[in-house]
Scaffold this motif. Structure first.
Motif, PDB file in Angstrom:
ATOM      1  N   LYS A  71       0.825  -1.206   0.000  1.00  0.00           N
ATOM      2  CA  LYS A  71       0.000   0.000   0.000  1.00  0.00           C
ATOM      3  C   LYS A  71       0.861   1.258   0.000  1.00  0.00           C
ATOM      4  O   LYS A  71       0.633   2.181  -0.783  1.00  0.00           O
ATOM      5  CB  LYS A  71      -0.894   0.007   1.234  1.00  0.00           C
ATOM      6  CG  LYS A  71      -1.749   1.233   1.316  1.00  0.00           C
ATOM      7  CD  LYS A  71      -2.188   1.538   2.712  1.00  0.00           C
ATOM      8  CE  LYS A  71      -1.062   2.097   3.544  1.00  0.00           C
ATOM      9  NZ  LYS A  71      -1.496   2.446   4.901  1.00  0.00           N
ATOM     10  N   LYS A 103       1.452   4.446  -3.106  1.00  0.00           N
ATOM     11  CA  LYS A 103       0.900   5.791  -2.911  1.00  0.00           C
ATOM     12  C   LYS A 103       1.285   6.683  -4.077  1.00  0.00           C
ATOM     13  O   LYS A 103       2.357   6.535  -4.654  1.00  0.00           O
ATOM     14  CB  LYS A 103       1.468   6.379  -1.619  1.00  0.00           C
ATOM     15  CG  LYS A 103       0.814   5.844  -0.390  1.00  0.00           C
ATOM     16  CD  LYS A 103      -0.433   6.617  -0.107  1.00  0.00           C
ATOM     17  CE  LYS A 103      -0.997   6.222   1.252  1.00  0.00           C
ATOM     18  NZ  LYS A 103      -2.327   6.779   1.428  1.00  0.00           N
ATOM     19  N   LYS A 104       0.393   7.630  -4.390  1.00  0.00           N
ATOM     20  CA  LYS A 104       0.621   8.427  -5.594  1.00  0.00           C
ATOM     21  C   LYS A 104       1.599   9.571  -5.368  1.00  0.00           C
ATOM     22  O   LYS A 104       2.553   9.729  -6.101  1.00  0.00           O
ATOM     23  CB  LYS A 104      -0.707   8.957  -6.107  1.00  0.00           C
ATOM     24  CG  LYS A 104      -1.562   7.872  -6.729  1.00  0.00           C
ATOM     25  CD  LYS A 104      -2.177   8.368  -7.997  1.00  0.00           C
ATOM     26  CE  LYS A 104      -2.842   7.296  -8.817  1.00  0.00           C
ATOM     27  NZ  LYS A 104      -3.021   5.981  -8.256  1.00  0.00           N
ATOM     28  N   ASP A 105       1.366  10.428  -4.372  1.00  0.00           N
ATOM     29  CA  ASP A 105       2.352  11.501  -4.206  1.00  0.00           C
ATOM     30  C   ASP A 105       3.351  11.134  -3.136  1.00  0.00           C
ATOM     31  O   ASP A 105       3.069  10.373  -2.232  1.00  0.00           O
ATOM     32  CB  ASP A 105       1.774  12.876  -3.822  1.00  0.00           C
ATOM     33  CG  ASP A 105       0.280  12.926  -3.750  1.00  0.00           C
ATOM     34  OD1 ASP A 105      -0.297  12.783  -4.823  1.00  0.00           O
ATOM     35  OD2 ASP A 105      -0.258  13.115  -2.654  1.00  0.00           O
ATOM     36  N   ILE A 159      -5.814   0.222   6.248  1.00  0.00           N
ATOM     37  CA  ILE A 159      -6.261   1.610   6.356  1.00  0.00           C
ATOM     38  C   ILE A 159      -5.666   2.214   7.610  1.00  0.00           C
ATOM     39  O   ILE A 159      -5.900   1.716   8.711  1.00  0.00           O
ATOM     40  CB  ILE A 159      -7.801   1.669   6.416  1.00  0.00           C
ATOM     41  CG1 ILE A 159      -8.398   1.095   5.134  1.00  0.00           C
ATOM     42  CG2 ILE A 159      -8.260   3.084   6.617  1.00  0.00           C
ATOM     43  CD1 ILE A 159      -9.892   1.020   5.167  1.00  0.00           C
ATOM     44  N   TRP A 160      -4.887   3.255   7.437  1.00  0.00           N
ATOM     45  CA  TRP A 160      -4.324   3.942   8.592  1.00  0.00           C
ATOM     46  C   TRP A 160      -5.064   5.255   8.750  1.00  0.00           C
ATOM     47  O   TRP A 160      -5.180   6.014   7.792  1.00  0.00           O
ATOM     48  CB  TRP A 160      -2.823   4.178   8.391  1.00  0.00           C
ATOM     49  CG  TRP A 160      -2.045   2.909   8.407  1.00  0.00           C
ATOM     50  CD1 TRP A 160      -2.532   1.662   8.684  1.00  0.00           C
ATOM     51  CD2 TRP A 160      -0.661   2.734   8.127  1.00  0.00           C
ATOM     52  NE1 TRP A 160      -1.533   0.730   8.605  1.00  0.00           N
ATOM     53  CE2 TRP A 160      -0.380   1.366   8.265  1.00  0.00           C
ATOM     54  CE3 TRP A 160       0.376   3.597   7.802  1.00  0.00           C
ATOM     55  CZ2 TRP A 160       0.882   0.841   8.074  1.00  0.00           C
ATOM     56  CZ3 TRP A 160       1.630   3.083   7.609  1.00  0.00           C
ATOM     57  CH2 TRP A 160       1.884   1.711   7.742  1.00  0.00           C
ATOM     58  N   ALA A 174      -1.079   8.877   7.151  1.00  0.00           N
ATOM     59  CA  ALA A 174      -2.468   8.411   7.223  1.00  0.00           C
ATOM     60  C   ALA A 174      -3.083   8.267   5.841  1.00  0.00           C
ATOM     61  O   ALA A 174      -2.642   8.878   4.866  1.00  0.00           O
ATOM     62  CB  ALA A 174      -3.281   9.380   8.052  1.00  0.00           C
ATOM     63  N   ASP A 175      -4.116   7.402   5.757  1.00  0.00           N
ATOM     64  CA  ASP A 175      -4.885   7.239   4.520  1.00  0.00           C
ATOM     65  C   ASP A 175      -6.264   7.850   4.648  1.00  0.00           C
ATOM     66  O   ASP A 175      -6.849   8.267   3.672  1.00  0.00           O
ATOM     67  CB  ASP A 175      -5.061   5.760   4.194  1.00  0.00           C
ATOM     68  CG  ASP A 175      -3.759   5.029   4.195  1.00  0.00           C
ATOM     69  OD1 ASP A 175      -2.856   5.502   3.515  1.00  0.00           O
ATOM     70  OD2 ASP A 175      -3.643   4.009   4.885  1.00  0.00           O
ATOM     71  N   MET A 210      -1.784  14.830   3.437  1.00  0.00           N
ATOM     72  CA  MET A 210      -1.835  13.373   3.321  1.00  0.00           C
ATOM     73  C   MET A 210      -1.513  12.951   1.895  1.00  0.00           C
ATOM     74  O   MET A 210      -1.941  13.601   0.951  1.00  0.00           O
ATOM     75  CB  MET A 210      -3.226  12.870   3.708  1.00  0.00           C
ATOM     76  CG  MET A 210      -3.499  12.908   5.179  1.00  0.00           C
ATOM     77  SD  MET A 210      -5.230  12.899   5.608  1.00  0.00           S
ATOM     78  CE  MET A 210      -5.776  11.419   4.844  1.00  0.00           C
ATOM     79  N   PRO A 234      -3.666   8.022  -2.619  1.00  0.00           N
ATOM     80  CA  PRO A 234      -5.106   8.110  -2.374  1.00  0.00           C
ATOM     81  C   PRO A 234      -5.449   8.270  -0.897  1.00  0.00           C
ATOM     82  O   PRO A 234      -4.850   7.616  -0.049  1.00  0.00           O
ATOM     83  CB  PRO A 234      -5.626   6.778  -2.879  1.00  0.00           C
ATOM     84  CG  PRO A 234      -4.465   5.946  -3.180  1.00  0.00           C
ATOM     85  CD  PRO A 234      -3.254   6.730  -3.082  1.00  0.00           C
TER      86      PRO A 234
END
Ligand code: SF4
Lengths: 319, 177
Positions: free
Chosen positions: A68, A72-74, B16-17, B54-55, B78, B81
């Protein structure tokens, strides 16, 4: 074309192929080690959850987290020093892993060249790299975390190195290979850990190992509830993923080093078994202990483990 | 490629954080969801200490004008996504504070909310339902609030400007996104 050139190109080709195979082996080896390290972290989370009377995440949770984070995108970077620090932080433990006997798992033999001085230098590259990145991050929490991490490093390195020096004094060598050759592989009576007076050095180093791995009660640098995870505060997305990989690699490196010096780690497989055993002991303490204040932790580290390890060293040298 | 994206979405949904932005009383029911009774960590859901890690940002309670600024700053820090959950009646329609001069009645005018949990306050069971729902939405690739925020940037920024009277930018002068 005369024969000499043909022979020349042939040996060039063979050399190139050899280098390629070696590179591949090194990559596979490092990949395997990081994967085992992530598995250890999965055990950690499951174990802690069970101690707290919870079900806990599946044991492969760290792999999911890494996927995950790396997807991440950025990526919020600061400047090139930040990137460099992260790369240093990941590179340090990976380089250290090369010189442990774990590399026999893919048939490498770099570990025959591994000696203590080299390893002690490589061991600080990772933490220093992340301290560098965290201080560039310019968050006040990060600055507090860096301060704590560096003072803790000073705290645990002393007893840890005193313990290792006792082994060096006993065996009269700095080479890791000779240190493990001086012990038996599976018989505990032949391990440095259970020999008088080295057991004192081993206990000192073992307490310090808890600080080296920054498990409780010595996890001041990343205290999430106190200082918003300290040195990790500015790391997000891919950087945090790299940090998880670094944590996995350094777990393997630190526990592996201890296993070689005190538990007779000679080949990859027995060292991995010993790493798992050491890790379970470490997280059992981690699950039930609280966290010291930074000043308390420093005092504790320079008092008990240091005195015990020093006693072990002195008895080894003079008795 | 599609398979790979599915795998990534699956990984995102199982890890999911959250950043719990506990602005009001609604945070009270989160500890039971976290500890041994409901144990949300079995789904890989964990609280995190900073926005960078965090997400999901969980806005649990009434949103005053002052805290909204901090919420927007935290949200924009953040890494995408990322998702927003509006937790409790207050951020949905104002709740019991609907006529206060200091609070904002609707959070979704200012940030792209992916999921609403009604209740004053939502109980731990509702929290668990919210988490499983969010996991489903992420796994199916339905929760795309972070893309909306970029696409409809003018709309959200205009609303923010109307409320605060000036543009929100990061303190070091960069524009926020
Ligand atoms: S919705 Fe109810 S519990 Fe939640 S912040 Fe508003 S008043 Fe408090």
């Amino acid at each position: 074309m005369n024969t000499a050139t043909v022979v020349g190109t042939a040996s060039m080709g063979a050399k190139f192929l050899g280098a390629l195979v070696l590179t591949l082996k090194v990559l596979i080896y490092l990949f395997l080690m990081v994967m085992i390290g992530l598995f250890l972290m999965g055990i950690y989370r499951k174990f802690t959850a069970r101690v707290q009377y919870r079900v806990g995440p599946p044991i492969w949770q760290p792999y999911i987290d890494v996927i995950k984070l790396l997807s991440k995108k950025d990526a919020a970077t600061k400047n090139w020093v930040f990137d460099l620090g992260v790369i240093m932080g990941l590179g340090g433990p990976l380089a250290l892993l090369l010189f442990l006997p774990l590399d026999t798992i893919v048939g490498l033999n770099f570990h025959t060249k591994g000696d203590l001085i080299l390893i002690l230098y490589l061991a600080v590259v990772g933490p220093l790299g992340f301290a560098l990145a965290a201080s560039v991050g310019a968050s006040p929490w990060g600055a507090i975390g860096v301060g704590r991490a560096l003072s803790m490093m000073l705290g645990y390195e002393l007893p840890f190195i005193l313990g290792l020096l006792a082994v060096v004094a006993k065996d009269g060598t700095l080479l890791l290979q000779k240190v493990s050759a001086a012990q038996s592989m599976w018989n505990p009576a032949g391990w440095h850990y259970f020999q008088w007076p080295l057991i004192l050095a081993a206990i000192g180093a073992h307490i310090a190992l808890q600080g080296v791995m920054s498990e409780k009660p010595f996890d001041q640098a990343i205290a999430p509830h106190e200082i918003a995870s300290g040195i990790m505060v500015e790391f997000g997305g891919k950087y945090l993923g790299m940090m998880l990989l670094m944590k996995a690699a350094s777990l393997m490196a630190e526990l592996g080093l201890f296993a070689v010096f005190f538990l007779g780690g000679t080949t990859a497989w027995d060292t991995i078994v010993k790493i798992f055993a050491l890790f379970i002991i470490a997280i059992s303490f981690d699950a039930v202990l609280g966290r010291f204040r930074p000043d308390q932790a420093f005092t504790v580290l320079w008092k008990w483990p240091t005195i015990i390890a020093l006693l072990g060293l002195l008895l080894t040298v003079f008795a | 490629m599609v398979e790979w994206l599915k795998l990534v979405d699956k990984a995102r949904s199982r890890s999911i954080w959250m950043l719990m932005y506990c602005t009001g009383c609604g945070a009270m029911e989160l500890p039971p969801a976290m500890t041994s009774r409901f144990d949300m960590e079995r789904f890989g859901i964990m609280p995190m200490a900073t926005p960078r890690q965090a997400d999901v940002i969980l806005v649990t309670g009434y949103v005053t004008k002052k805290t909204l600024k901090r919420i927007i700053y935290a949200y924009e820090q953040m890494p995408a996504p990322k998702w927003v959950v509006s937790h409790g009646s207050c951020p949905i329609n104002g709740g019991v504070y609907w006529d206060s001069h200091a609070t904002v009645n609707r959070l979704d005018l200012f940030l792209p909310v992916d999921l609403y949990v009604a209740g004053c306050m939502p109980r731990a069971e509702a929290n668990m339902k919210m988490f499983t729902e969010l996991m489903d939405m992420i796994a199916k690739g339905e929760a795309r609030g972070w893309e909306e925020y970029v696409k409809n940037r003018d709309y959200y920024k205009e609303n923010q400007r109307k409320l605060f009277g000036y543009d929100l930018v990061f303190t070091d002068g960069r524009s926020a996104l």
